[in-house]
Structure formats: C-alpha cells, structure tokens
Design a protein around this motif. Structure first.
Motif, mmCIF file in Angstrom:
data_model
loop_
_atom_site.group_PDB
_atom_site.id
_atom_site.type_symbol
_atom_site.label_atom_id
_atom_site.label_comp_id
_atom_site.label_asym_id
_atom_site.label_seq_id
_atom_site.Cartn_x
_atom_site.Cartn_y
_atom_site.Cartn_z
ATOM 1 N N UNK A 105 -25.726 -22.091 57.940
ATOM 2 C CA UNK A 105 -25.388 -22.800 56.704
ATOM 3 C C UNK A 105 -24.433 -22.045 55.801
ATOM 4 N N UNK A 106 -23.736 -21.056 56.357
ATOM 5 C CA UNK A 106 -22.820 -20.248 55.557
ATOM 6 C C UNK A 106 -21.443 -20.890 55.426
ATOM 7 N N UNK A 107 -21.141 -21.863 56.287
ATOM 8 C CA UNK A 107 -19.917 -22.640 56.158
ATOM 9 C C UNK A 107 -20.264 -24.107 56.382
ATOM 10 N N UNK A 108 -19.414 -24.989 55.897
ATOM 11 C CA UNK A 108 -19.650 -26.419 56.051
ATOM 12 C C UNK A 108 -19.187 -26.876 57.434
ATOM 13 N N UNK A 109 -19.650 -28.044 57.866
ATOM 14 C CA UNK A 109 -19.150 -28.576 59.133
ATOM 15 C C UNK A 109 -17.630 -28.753 59.125
ATOM 16 N N UNK A 110 -17.093 -29.138 57.973
ATOM 17 C CA UNK A 110 -15.646 -29.319 57.870
ATOM 18 C C UNK A 110 -14.912 -27.996 58.074
ATOM 19 N N UNK A 111 -15.441 -26.920 57.466
ATOM 20 C CA UNK A 111 -14.831 -25.602 57.628
ATOM 21 C C UNK A 111 -14.938 -25.140 59.081
ATOM 22 N N UNK A 112 -16.075 -25.400 59.706
ATOM 23 C CA UNK A 112 -16.249 -25.029 61.107
ATOM 24 C C UNK A 112 -15.246 -25.783 61.981
ATOM 25 N N UNK A 113 -15.087 -27.064 61.727
ATOM 26 C CA UNK A 113 -14.129 -27.865 62.495
ATOM 27 C C UNK A 113 -12.716 -27.314 62.334
ATOM 28 N N UNK A 114 -12.358 -26.976 61.092
ATOM 29 C CA UNK A 114 -11.036 -26.423 60.836
ATOM 30 C C UNK A 114 -10.827 -25.123 61.615
ATOM 31 N N UNK A 115 -11.825 -24.241 61.583
ATOM 32 C CA UNK A 115 -11.719 -22.953 62.298
ATOM 33 C C UNK A 115 -11.649 -23.140 63.806
ATOM 34 N N UNK A 116 -12.414 -24.079 64.323
ATOM 35 C CA UNK A 116 -12.452 -24.287 65.767
ATOM 36 C C UNK A 116 -11.170 -24.931 66.301
ATOM 37 N N UNK A 117 -10.455 -25.633 65.454
ATOM 38 C CA UNK A 117 -9.204 -26.270 65.884
ATOM 39 C C UNK A 117 -8.044 -25.305 65.939
ATOM 40 N N UNK A 118 -8.191 -24.126 65.343
ATOM 41 C CA UNK A 118 -7.096 -23.131 65.332
ATOM 42 C C UNK A 118 -6.770 -22.646 66.705
#
Length: 118
Positions: A105-118
C-alpha cells in the motif's frame, strides 16, 4: 562446552580445515584434514537467515513479514546467502520492487501501472 566456529575469522580469506574430530560417546578421536561443507562456514547472520527461510518453507514473503523488512531487503539477504554457499543468484525482476510497494500500500495502483509500463 562446545562453542560455535569463530567464523568469519579475522584476516583469513580461505575456508578452515578441520584437523581433529572427537566423538566423546564413542571415546574416539580422528585426526586428518577434513573440509567443512558450505553450510558449516556460514556467518551467524547468514545461518540465522537460512534457519528462518527453512522454517517458513522457503516463502520470502513470510520472511519479509517475520523480519519486518522490505521485500527487496529480503531478496538482497537471500542473494548474499546464495553467494555464501557458492551459487550466483538469478537476476531480480525489476518489477518485483514495484509490486512489493503496491502490495504494502505504499504506492497506488495507478503509480504501479505507470512504473510497470516503463
């Protein structure tokens, strides 16, 4: 009373050679040159980590929970243990850290999605 091996030994880089084994119950002493296996020469920290890893049946997420440290920290300690017993760890998937942050819960799902798309 027997004590644990004094490892790592200051100033020594090579593995120790055992030159005498005593079997008190049998009243026997064996002399020679014997090598210790890779587990016998682990540092106390690596041995403690290995014991916990075995206790939780190899579940690194459970090791993370018990130790109260991050998953990347657990992976780093596991990699250190692997090197200590003579194995080169597999490269870590860079997505693991992002997924661990999301799970905690340290990052949001949106932030995780953004990081994973890099």
């Amino acid at each position: 009373m027997p004590r644990p091996l004094p490892l790592p030994f200051p100033g020594a880089q090579d593995a120790p050679i055992v030159t005498e084994l005593e079997f008190r119950d049998a009243g026997a002493t064996v002399r020679g040159e014997f090598t210790l296996n890779e587990f016998a020469t682990l540092t106390p920290d690596n041995l403690e980590f290995l014991r916990l890893y075995i206790k939780v049946r190899g579940n690194l997420k459970e090791v993370e929970r018990v130790l109260g440290v991050s998953y990347p920290t657990v992976r780093a300690r596991f990699d250190t243990l692997l090197r200590a017993i003579g194995y080169e760890p597999e490269p870590q998937d860079p997505r693991d850290e992002t997924l661990a942050l999301l799970e905690r819960g340290e990052i949001t799902p949106e932030e995780a999605t953004r990081r994973l798309r890099k």
